[in-house]
Write a protein that holds these residues in place. Structure first.
Motif, PDB file in Angstrom:
ATOM      1  N   LYS A  42       0.849  -1.184   0.000  1.00  0.00           N
ATOM      2  CA  LYS A  42       0.000   0.000   0.000  1.00  0.00           C
ATOM      3  C   LYS A  42       0.889   1.240   0.000  1.00  0.00           C
ATOM      4  O   LYS A  42       2.095   1.175   0.236  1.00  0.00           O
ATOM      5  CB  LYS A  42      -0.894   0.003   1.240  1.00  0.00           C
ATOM      6  CG  LYS A  42      -1.859  -1.163   1.288  1.00  0.00           C
ATOM      7  CD  LYS A  42      -2.655  -1.096   2.578  1.00  0.00           C
ATOM      8  CE  LYS A  42      -3.552  -2.284   2.752  1.00  0.00           C
ATOM      9  NZ  LYS A  42      -4.273  -2.238   4.044  1.00  0.00           N
ATOM     10  N   ARG A  43       0.283   2.386  -0.199  1.00  0.00           N
ATOM     11  CA  ARG A  43       1.038   3.646  -0.232  1.00  0.00           C
ATOM     12  C   ARG A  43       1.799   3.897   1.068  1.00  0.00           C
ATOM     13  O   ARG A  43       2.853   4.510   1.060  1.00  0.00           O
ATOM     14  CB  ARG A  43       0.104   4.806  -0.539  1.00  0.00           C
ATOM     15  CG  ARG A  43      -0.496   4.711  -1.928  1.00  0.00           C
ATOM     16  CD  ARG A  43      -1.253   5.972  -2.309  1.00  0.00           C
ATOM     17  NE  ARG A  43      -2.208   5.760  -3.373  1.00  0.00           N
ATOM     18  CZ  ARG A  43      -1.933   5.450  -4.614  1.00  0.00           C
ATOM     19  NH1 ARG A  43      -0.702   5.248  -4.970  1.00  0.00           N
ATOM     20  NH2 ARG A  43      -2.885   5.294  -5.516  1.00  0.00           N
ATOM     21  N   ASP A  44       1.277   3.392   2.195  1.00  0.00           N
ATOM     22  CA  ASP A  44       1.963   3.581   3.481  1.00  0.00           C
ATOM     23  C   ASP A  44       3.047   2.532   3.719  1.00  0.00           C
ATOM     24  O   ASP A  44       3.680   2.507   4.772  1.00  0.00           O
ATOM     25  CB  ASP A  44       0.963   3.589   4.638  1.00  0.00           C
ATOM     26  CG  ASP A  44       0.269   2.248   4.861  1.00  0.00           C
ATOM     27  OD1 ASP A  44       0.606   1.248   4.173  1.00  0.00           O
ATOM     28  OD2 ASP A  44      -0.624   2.192   5.731  1.00  0.00           O
ATOM     29  N   GLY A  45       3.264   1.632   2.752  1.00  0.00           N
ATOM     30  CA  GLY A  45       4.301   0.617   2.866  1.00  0.00           C
ATOM     31  C   GLY A  45       3.844  -0.692   3.478  1.00  0.00           C
ATOM     32  O   GLY A  45       4.600  -1.662   3.507  1.00  0.00           O
ATOM     33  N   SER A  46       2.614  -0.754   3.963  1.00  0.00           N
ATOM     34  CA  SER A  46       2.126  -2.004   4.542  1.00  0.00           C
ATOM     35  C   SER A  46       1.683  -2.965   3.434  1.00  0.00           C
ATOM     36  O   SER A  46       1.375  -2.550   2.315  1.00  0.00           O
ATOM     37  CB  SER A  46       0.970  -1.735   5.509  1.00  0.00           C
ATOM     38  OG  SER A  46      -0.137  -1.181   4.822  1.00  0.00           O
ATOM     39  N   GLU A  47       1.649  -4.238   3.771  1.00  0.00           N
ATOM     40  CA  GLU A  47       1.246  -5.255   2.807  1.00  0.00           C
ATOM     41  C   GLU A  47      -0.256  -5.195   2.561  1.00  0.00           C
ATOM     42  O   GLU A  47      -1.040  -5.027   3.493  1.00  0.00           O
ATOM     43  CB  GLU A  47       1.598  -6.649   3.323  1.00  0.00           C
ATOM     44  CG  GLU A  47       3.078  -6.890   3.428  1.00  0.00           C
ATOM     45  CD  GLU A  47       3.407  -8.233   4.048  1.00  0.00           C
ATOM     46  OE1 GLU A  47       2.511  -9.110   4.120  1.00  0.00           O
ATOM     47  OE2 GLU A  47       4.562  -8.404   4.464  1.00  0.00           O
ATOM     48  N   SER A  48      -0.637  -5.365   1.327  1.00  0.00           N
ATOM     49  CA  SER A  48      -2.042  -5.463   0.967  1.00  0.00           C
ATOM     50  C   SER A  48      -2.582  -6.804   1.459  1.00  0.00           C
ATOM     51  O   SER A  48      -1.828  -7.755   1.657  1.00  0.00           O
ATOM     52  CB  SER A  48      -2.173  -5.375  -0.553  1.00  0.00           C
ATOM     53  OG  SER A  48      -3.452  -5.754  -0.964  1.00  0.00           O
ATOM     54  N   THR A  49      -3.873  -6.876   1.627  1.00  0.00           N
ATOM     55  CA  THR A  49      -4.484  -8.164   1.947  1.00  0.00           C
ATOM     56  C   THR A  49      -4.693  -8.990   0.679  1.00  0.00           C
ATOM     57  O   THR A  49      -5.071 -10.147   0.751  1.00  0.00           O
ATOM     58  CB  THR A  49      -5.834  -7.976   2.667  1.00  0.00           C
ATOM     59  OG1 THR A  49      -6.680  -7.181   1.849  1.00  0.00           O
ATOM     60  CG2 THR A  49      -5.634  -7.320   4.018  1.00  0.00           C
ATOM     61  N   CYS A  50      -4.455  -8.387  -0.482  1.00  0.00           N
ATOM     62  CA  CYS A  50      -4.521  -9.104  -1.758  1.00  0.00           C
ATOM     63  C   CYS A  50      -3.208  -9.846  -1.946  1.00  0.00           C
ATOM     64  O   CYS A  50      -2.174  -9.241  -2.181  1.00  0.00           O
ATOM     65  CB  CYS A  50      -4.734  -8.136  -2.915  1.00  0.00           C
ATOM     66  SG  CYS A  50      -6.288  -7.257  -2.848  1.00  0.00           S
ATOM     67  N   GLN A  51      -3.261 -11.139  -1.786  1.00  0.00           N
ATOM     68  CA  GLN A  51      -2.076 -11.972  -1.919  1.00  0.00           C
ATOM     69  C   GLN A  51      -2.438 -13.182  -2.741  1.00  0.00           C
ATOM     70  O   GLN A  51      -3.615 -13.486  -2.921  1.00  0.00           O
ATOM     71  CB  GLN A  51      -1.559 -12.386  -0.539  1.00  0.00           C
ATOM     72  CG  GLN A  51      -1.187 -11.195   0.308  1.00  0.00           C
ATOM     73  CD  GLN A  51      -0.686 -11.571   1.688  1.00  0.00           C
ATOM     74  OE1 GLN A  51      -0.560 -12.733   2.017  1.00  0.00           O
ATOM     75  NE2 GLN A  51      -0.384 -10.568   2.481  1.00  0.00           N
ATOM     76  N   GLY A  52      -1.448 -13.852  -3.236  1.00  0.00           N
ATOM     77  CA  GLY A  52      -1.750 -15.063  -3.987  1.00  0.00           C
ATOM     78  C   GLY A  52      -0.509 -15.760  -4.488  1.00  0.00           C
ATOM     79  O   GLY A  52       0.550 -15.162  -4.601  1.00  0.00           O
ATOM     80  N   GLU A  53      -0.684 -17.043  -4.773  1.00  0.00           N
ATOM     81  CA  GLU A  53       0.387 -17.846  -5.351  1.00  0.00           C
ATOM     82  C   GLU A  53       0.219 -17.826  -6.858  1.00  0.00           C
ATOM     83  O   GLU A  53      -0.902 -17.874  -7.362  1.00  0.00           O
ATOM     84  CB  GLU A  53       0.353 -19.278  -4.811  1.00  0.00           C
ATOM     85  CG  GLU A  53      -0.743 -20.161  -5.345  1.00  0.00           C
ATOM     86  CD  GLU A  53      -2.113 -19.928  -4.724  1.00  0.00           C
ATOM     87  OE1 GLU A  53      -3.090 -20.433  -5.282  1.00  0.00           O
ATOM     88  OE2 GLU A  53      -2.219 -19.236  -3.694  1.00  0.00           O
ATOM     89  N   VAL A  54       1.331 -17.692  -7.570  1.00  0.00           N
ATOM     90  CA  VAL A  54       1.265 -17.627  -9.023  1.00  0.00           C
ATOM     91  C   VAL A  54       2.449 -18.340  -9.655  1.00  0.00           C
ATOM     92  O   VAL A  54       3.516 -18.455  -9.055  1.00  0.00           O
ATOM     93  CB  VAL A  54       1.209 -16.174  -9.545  1.00  0.00           C
ATOM     94  CG1 VAL A  54      -0.059 -15.480  -9.128  1.00  0.00           C
ATOM     95  CG2 VAL A  54       2.418 -15.378  -9.099  1.00  0.00           C
ATOM     96  N   TRP A  55       2.212 -18.786 -10.879  1.00  0.00           N
ATOM     97  CA  TRP A  55       3.304 -19.286 -11.694  1.00  0.00           C
ATOM     98  C   TRP A  55       4.161 -18.097 -12.094  1.00  0.00           C
ATOM     99  O   TRP A  55       3.652 -16.987 -12.266  1.00  0.00           O
ATOM    100  CB  TRP A  55       2.768 -19.936 -12.948  1.00  0.00           C
ATOM    101  CG  TRP A  55       2.087 -21.248 -12.743  1.00  0.00           C
ATOM    102  CD1 TRP A  55       2.021 -21.986 -11.612  1.00  0.00           C
ATOM    103  CD2 TRP A  55       1.384 -21.971 -13.742  1.00  0.00           C
ATOM    104  NE1 TRP A  55       1.322 -23.141 -11.835  1.00  0.00           N
ATOM    105  CE2 TRP A  55       0.915 -23.155 -13.143  1.00  0.00           C
ATOM    106  CE3 TRP A  55       1.098 -21.744 -15.076  1.00  0.00           C
ATOM    107  CZ2 TRP A  55       0.182 -24.103 -13.843  1.00  0.00           C
ATOM    108  CZ3 TRP A  55       0.379 -22.685 -15.769  1.00  0.00           C
ATOM    109  CH2 TRP A  55      -0.066 -23.848 -15.151  1.00  0.00           C
ATOM    110  N   PHE A  56       5.432 -18.341 -12.291  1.00  0.00           N
ATOM    111  CA  PHE A  56       6.332 -17.259 -12.670  1.00  0.00           C
ATOM    112  C   PHE A  56       7.443 -17.800 -13.545  1.00  0.00           C
ATOM    113  O   PHE A  56       7.703 -18.993 -13.589  1.00  0.00           O
ATOM    114  CB  PHE A  56       6.923 -16.594 -11.421  1.00  0.00           C
ATOM    115  CG  PHE A  56       7.997 -17.426 -10.760  1.00  0.00           C
ATOM    116  CD1 PHE A  56       9.338 -17.119 -10.939  1.00  0.00           C
ATOM    117  CD2 PHE A  56       7.671 -18.522  -9.969  1.00  0.00           C
ATOM    118  CE1 PHE A  56      10.329 -17.900 -10.342  1.00  0.00           C
ATOM    119  CE2 PHE A  56       8.651 -19.296  -9.366  1.00  0.00           C
ATOM    120  CZ  PHE A  56       9.982 -18.984  -9.554  1.00  0.00           C
ATOM    121  N   MET A  57       8.116 -16.872 -14.198  1.00  0.00           N
ATOM    122  CA  MET A  57       9.307 -17.200 -14.966  1.00  0.00           C
ATOM    123  C   MET A  57      10.412 -16.270 -14.504  1.00  0.00           C
ATOM    124  O   MET A  57      10.176 -15.075 -14.312  1.00  0.00           O
ATOM    125  CB  MET A  57       9.046 -17.010 -16.463  1.00  0.00           C
ATOM    126  CG  MET A  57      10.203 -17.369 -17.354  1.00  0.00           C
ATOM    127  SD  MET A  57      10.915 -19.001 -17.075  1.00  0.00           S
ATOM    128  CE  MET A  57       9.499 -20.056 -17.212  1.00  0.00           C
TER     129      MET A  57
END
Length: 161
Positions: free
Chosen positions: A45-60
């Protein structure tokens, strides 16, 4: 097998911790990061805290940069468009994040997100995704290729900061 079932069956916390050193934060990914099948992302977030929107994803992985394909309307993409382009990323594989909160013990890094719009880079990275996720690629590959072409999906680069 559907994606959720596939993700649930992948890896263990012990394997991720052994590979990277549990809990270590790093400005760059350690060697071997491309052997993990998942990363866990949350925008800050703008204040530097983690969003509650999280998730596992494939990546390269390409060098120390990580690439993710996601729906244009997904929170990962929307965060970038609102100027929230810094994210925390955990590298490893404990399966679906809501069932395995241990992901927060995995090695982590901070990264700046940006969109990749070059079709040649899309094609190159999709080929690499296809090799890494060959078991699911016949389903997801065409969806991602079509989505990147029609704008319903975006390719995001996460560069360690």
């Amino acid at each position: 097998m559907n994606r959720r079932a596939h993700l649930k069956g992948l890896g263990t916390l012990a394997a991720g911790a052994a590979l990277f050193g549990a809990g270590r934060a790093s400005a760059a990914l350690p060697p071997g990061a491309d052997s993990s099948r998942l990363i866990y992302i949350t925008p800050l977030k703008r204040d530097g805290s983690e969003s509650t929107c999280q998730g596992e994803v494939w990546f390269m992985r390409d060098g120390d940069d990580l690439f993710v394909v996601t729906a244009t309307e997904a929170w990962r993409a929307r965060a970038i468009t609102t100027g929230q382009d810094v994210a925390k990323i955990w590298v490893g594989d404990v399966g679906v994040w809501t069932r395995n909160p241990e992901y927060v013990e995995l090695p982590s890094l901070m990264a700046r997100a940006s969109f990749v719009t070059d079709p040649a880079q899309h094609a190159s990275l999709l080929d690499k995704f296809g090799a890494k996720y060959s078991d699911e690629w016949p389903v997801w590959g065409p969806r991602w290729k079509t989505g990147l072409a029609d704008g319903s999906r975006v390719l995001i680069r996460y560069q360690p900061v």
